[in-house]
Design a protein around this motif. Structure first.
Motif, PDB file in Angstrom:
ATOM      1  N   GLU A   1      -4.340  -2.147   1.515  1.00 48.47           N
ATOM      2  CA  GLU A   1      -5.382  -2.570   0.589  1.00 48.47           C
ATOM      3  C   GLU A   1      -6.035  -3.879   0.998  1.00 48.47           C
ATOM      4  O   GLU A   1      -7.224  -4.087   0.748  1.00 48.47           O
ATOM      5  CB  GLU A   1      -4.832  -2.663  -0.832  1.00 48.47           C
ATOM      6  CG  GLU A   1      -4.379  -1.332  -1.402  1.00 48.47           C
ATOM      7  CD  GLU A   1      -5.413  -0.231  -1.236  1.00 48.47           C
ATOM      8  OE1 GLU A   1      -6.613  -0.490  -1.427  1.00 48.47           O
ATOM      9  OE2 GLU A   1      -5.013   0.896  -0.902  1.00 48.47           O
TER      10      GLU A   1
ATOM     11  N   ARG B   1      -8.456  -2.735   3.533  1.00 48.44           N
ATOM     12  CA  ARG B   1      -9.566  -2.039   2.874  1.00 48.44           C
ATOM     13  C   ARG B   1     -10.502  -3.043   2.205  1.00 48.44           C
ATOM     14  O   ARG B   1     -11.733  -2.906   2.274  1.00 48.44           O
ATOM     15  CB  ARG B   1      -9.021  -1.053   1.839  1.00 48.44           C
ATOM     16  CG  ARG B   1     -10.033   0.015   1.433  1.00 48.44           C
ATOM     17  CD  ARG B   1      -9.547   0.849   0.260  1.00 48.44           C
ATOM     18  NE  ARG B   1      -8.170   1.233   0.335  1.00 48.44           N
ATOM     19  CZ  ARG B   1      -7.719   2.422   0.755  1.00 48.44           C
ATOM     20  NH1 ARG B   1      -8.575   3.320   1.163  1.00 48.44           N
ATOM     21  NH2 ARG B   1      -6.421   2.696   0.760  1.00 48.44           N
ATOM     22  N   TYR B   2      -9.923  -4.056   1.561  1.00 48.54           N
ATOM     23  CA  TYR B   2     -10.732  -5.065   0.864  1.00 48.54           C
ATOM     24  C   TYR B   2     -11.590  -5.857   1.853  1.00 48.54           C
ATOM     25  O   TYR B   2     -12.786  -6.079   1.613  1.00 48.54           O
ATOM     26  CB  TYR B   2      -9.813  -6.000   0.088  1.00 48.54           C
ATOM     27  CG  TYR B   2     -10.527  -7.096  -0.661  1.00 48.54           C
ATOM     28  CD1 TYR B   2     -11.232  -6.828  -1.828  1.00 48.54           C
ATOM     29  CD2 TYR B   2     -10.508  -8.412  -0.195  1.00 48.54           C
ATOM     30  CE1 TYR B   2     -11.894  -7.829  -2.525  1.00 48.54           C
ATOM     31  CE2 TYR B   2     -11.154  -9.420  -0.878  1.00 48.54           C
ATOM     32  CZ  TYR B   2     -11.852  -9.126  -2.039  1.00 48.54           C
ATOM     33  OH  TYR B   2     -12.508 -10.133  -2.707  1.00 48.54           O
TER      34      TYR B   2
ATOM     35  N   GLY C   1       1.162  -0.867   0.190  1.00 43.27           N
ATOM     36  CA  GLY C   1       0.049  -1.249  -0.670  1.00 43.27           C
ATOM     37  C   GLY C   1      -0.643  -2.509  -0.195  1.00 43.27           C
ATOM     38  O   GLY C   1      -1.875  -2.567  -0.113  1.00 43.27           O
TER      39      GLY C   1
ATOM     40  N   LEU D   1      -8.927   5.618  -3.774  1.00 45.61           N
ATOM     41  CA  LEU D   1      -8.725   4.174  -3.666  1.00 45.61           C
ATOM     42  C   LEU D   1      -9.927   3.487  -3.018  1.00 45.61           C
ATOM     43  O   LEU D   1     -10.280   2.360  -3.382  1.00 45.61           O
ATOM     44  CB  LEU D   1      -7.458   3.884  -2.868  1.00 45.61           C
ATOM     45  CG  LEU D   1      -6.134   4.183  -3.583  1.00 45.61           C
ATOM     46  CD1 LEU D   1      -4.974   4.154  -2.591  1.00 45.61           C
ATOM     47  CD2 LEU D   1      -5.891   3.197  -4.711  1.00 45.61           C
ATOM     48  N   SER D   2     -10.550   4.156  -2.075  1.00 39.01           N
ATOM     49  CA  SER D   2     -11.706   3.569  -1.390  1.00 39.01           C
ATOM     50  C   SER D   2     -12.907   3.475  -2.325  1.00 39.01           C
ATOM     51  O   SER D   2     -13.624   2.461  -2.330  1.00 39.01           O
ATOM     52  CB  SER D   2     -12.063   4.408  -0.150  1.00 39.01           C
ATOM     53  OG  SER D   2     -11.001   4.413   0.782  1.00 39.01           O
TER      54      SER D   2
ATOM     55  N   LEU E   1      -8.560  -6.284  -5.811  1.00 42.67           N
ATOM     56  CA  LEU E   1      -7.536  -6.237  -4.770  1.00 42.67           C
ATOM     57  C   LEU E   1      -6.133  -6.091  -5.348  1.00 42.67           C
ATOM     58  O   LEU E   1      -5.408  -5.167  -4.944  1.00 42.67           O
ATOM     59  CB  LEU E   1      -7.636  -7.464  -3.863  1.00 42.67           C
ATOM     60  CG  LEU E   1      -6.562  -7.552  -2.766  1.00 42.67           C
ATOM     61  CD1 LEU E   1      -6.590  -6.317  -1.877  1.00 42.67           C
ATOM     62  CD2 LEU E   1      -6.764  -8.820  -1.922  1.00 42.67           C
TER      63      LEU E   1
ATOM     64  N   MET F   1     -12.166   0.644  -4.750  1.00 51.93           N
ATOM     65  CA  MET F   1     -12.330  -0.658  -4.111  1.00 51.93           C
ATOM     66  C   MET F   1     -13.813  -0.984  -3.908  1.00 51.93           C
ATOM     67  O   MET F   1     -14.246  -2.125  -4.151  1.00 51.93           O
ATOM     68  CB  MET F   1     -11.598  -0.672  -2.767  1.00 51.93           C
ATOM     69  CG  MET F   1     -11.688  -2.000  -2.026  1.00 51.93           C
ATOM     70  SD  MET F   1     -10.714  -3.307  -2.805  1.00 51.93           S
ATOM     71  CE  MET F   1      -9.080  -2.883  -2.185  1.00 51.93           C
TER      72      MET F   1
ATOM     73  N   HIS G   1      -1.794   1.592  -5.235  1.00 45.73           N
ATOM     74  CA  HIS G   1      -1.299   2.145  -3.965  1.00 45.73           C
ATOM     75  C   HIS G   1       0.224   2.148  -3.954  1.00 45.73           C
ATOM     76  O   HIS G   1       0.856   3.117  -3.526  1.00 45.73           O
ATOM     77  CB  HIS G   1      -1.839   1.319  -2.793  1.00 45.73           C
ATOM     78  CG  HIS G   1      -1.691   2.002  -1.471  1.00 45.73           C
ATOM     79  ND1 HIS G   1      -2.712   2.081  -0.550  1.00 45.73           N
ATOM     80  CD2 HIS G   1      -0.644   2.639  -0.901  1.00 45.73           C
ATOM     81  CE1 HIS G   1      -2.300   2.737   0.521  1.00 45.73           C
ATOM     82  NE2 HIS G   1      -1.036   3.078   0.327  1.00 45.73           N
TER      83      HIS G   1
ATOM     84  N   ALA H   1      -5.770  -2.587  -6.770  1.00 46.24           N
ATOM     85  CA  ALA H   1      -5.626  -1.554  -5.742  1.00 46.24           C
ATOM     86  C   ALA H   1      -4.235  -1.585  -5.119  1.00 46.24           C
ATOM     87  O   ALA H   1      -3.658  -0.536  -4.819  1.00 46.24           O
ATOM     88  CB  ALA H   1      -6.695  -1.744  -4.663  1.00 46.24           C
ATOM     89  N   ILE H   2      -3.688  -2.786  -4.919  1.00 44.72           N
ATOM     90  CA  ILE H   2      -2.337  -2.894  -4.357  1.00 44.72           C
ATOM     91  C   ILE H   2      -1.319  -2.240  -5.282  1.00 44.72           C
ATOM     92  O   ILE H   2      -0.437  -1.486  -4.848  1.00 44.72           O
ATOM     93  CB  ILE H   2      -1.976  -4.373  -4.115  1.00 44.72           C
ATOM     94  CG1 ILE H   2      -2.815  -4.930  -2.952  1.00 44.72           C
ATOM     95  CG2 ILE H   2      -0.484  -4.528  -3.807  1.00 44.72           C
ATOM     96  CD1 ILE H   2      -2.624  -6.423  -2.730  1.00 44.72           C
TER      97      ILE H   2
END
Length: 268
Positions: free
Chosen positions: A92, A95-96, A88, A197-198, A213, A201, A220, A216-217
């Protein structure tokens, strides 16, 4: 050692399905969502760096090279907690960072749907996972299976240790059409989760929410908990895959309903 031809065909078809899935989804959504190919490439690059390099390096150090942590995470519950959080955090954070950079980039086409970047990035991130974690690995096992059926496997593996050769034979002996179907289901579910998730985010970054963030972690990590529990032999595989199938369908339905291409993108 001999792999049943039906099993080999099923595994090949499942691998082909996983390979073409992200490509097909991208091509179907590219025009209505006015995708920018750079968003998708960003997703591929982030997964390649943060998941296949940084996360694997971290796991190798924590679970193998460092005796103190390796002993600690021999405990199944500790292993589950670490495995879920490591995936995660690494993915993430990547991704962030990517989403923040994409949000600052201008030059987008007029009337671009609000979720265009999130979807395009998610297809890249999820597609990279499908290929790196799924397709390339399965191609190796298909190759080994073909060699085994030709009686050439042991010759090809002559440079490996006996333990490694035995592990290869053990895996080949457990291959079945059912496992091919499970593989396709798992990779499809993971692909859907990465897109979800994308999009989440991207919306959080667009809205300027700093809490996106950690959220999302956590999400995930929760997604990875069942898989980590299976690896720790705490739950059966059938229960994990059934749960993933149900959740993936729910996520896909939400994405279908919420990501309407008719909504224009907000100014960044």
């Amino acid at each position: 050692m001999h792999v049943d031809p039906v099993t080999l065909v099923c595994l090949s078809l499942a691998t082909l399905f996983v390979a073409v899935l992200p490509i097909t989804v991208y091509r179907r959504l590219r025009k209505p969502f006015r995708f920018d190919w750079r968003d998708t490439i960003s997703g591929v690059a982030v997964f390649a760096l943060f998941a296949t390099v940084l996360e694997r390096g971290l796991n190798d150090f924590v679970l193998h090279q460092n005796p103190a942590t390796a002993q600690l995470f021999e405990n199944p519950l500790a292993f589950v907690l670490y495995g879920a959080l490591a995936a995660g955090v690494c993915e993430e954070v990547g991704r962030y960072i990517a989403m923040r950079m994409l949000a600052r980039r201008g030059g987008r086409l007029p009337n671009t749907p609000v979720d265009s970047t999130g979807l395009a990035y998610g297809i890249g991130h999820g597609g990279a996972e499908a290929w790196f974690v799924g397709v390339l690995v399965q191609l190796q096992w298909i190759f080994f299976a073909v060699l085994a059926n030709r009686g050439e496997l042991d010759t090809h593996l002559s440079n490996l240790t006996m333990d490694s050769v035995l592990r290869v034979h053990l895996v080949l002996a457990t291959l079945s059409p059912l496992q091919a179907g499970i593989f396709a289901l798992e990779r499809t579910a993971a692909f859907v989760f990465q897109i979800g998730l994308s999009v989440l985010m991207w919306r959080g970054v667009q809205a300027g929410r700093k809490s996106i963030l950690p959220l999302a972690i956590v999400l995930h990590a929760l997604i990875d908990v069942p898989a980590a529990m299976f690896q720790a032999r705490l739950v059966p595989l059938v229960a994990v895959d059934a749960l993933y199938a149900v959740v993936a369908v729910a996520v896909a339905v939400v994405l279908f309903r919420r990501c309407a291409p008719g909504r224009p993108a907000r100014a960044v």
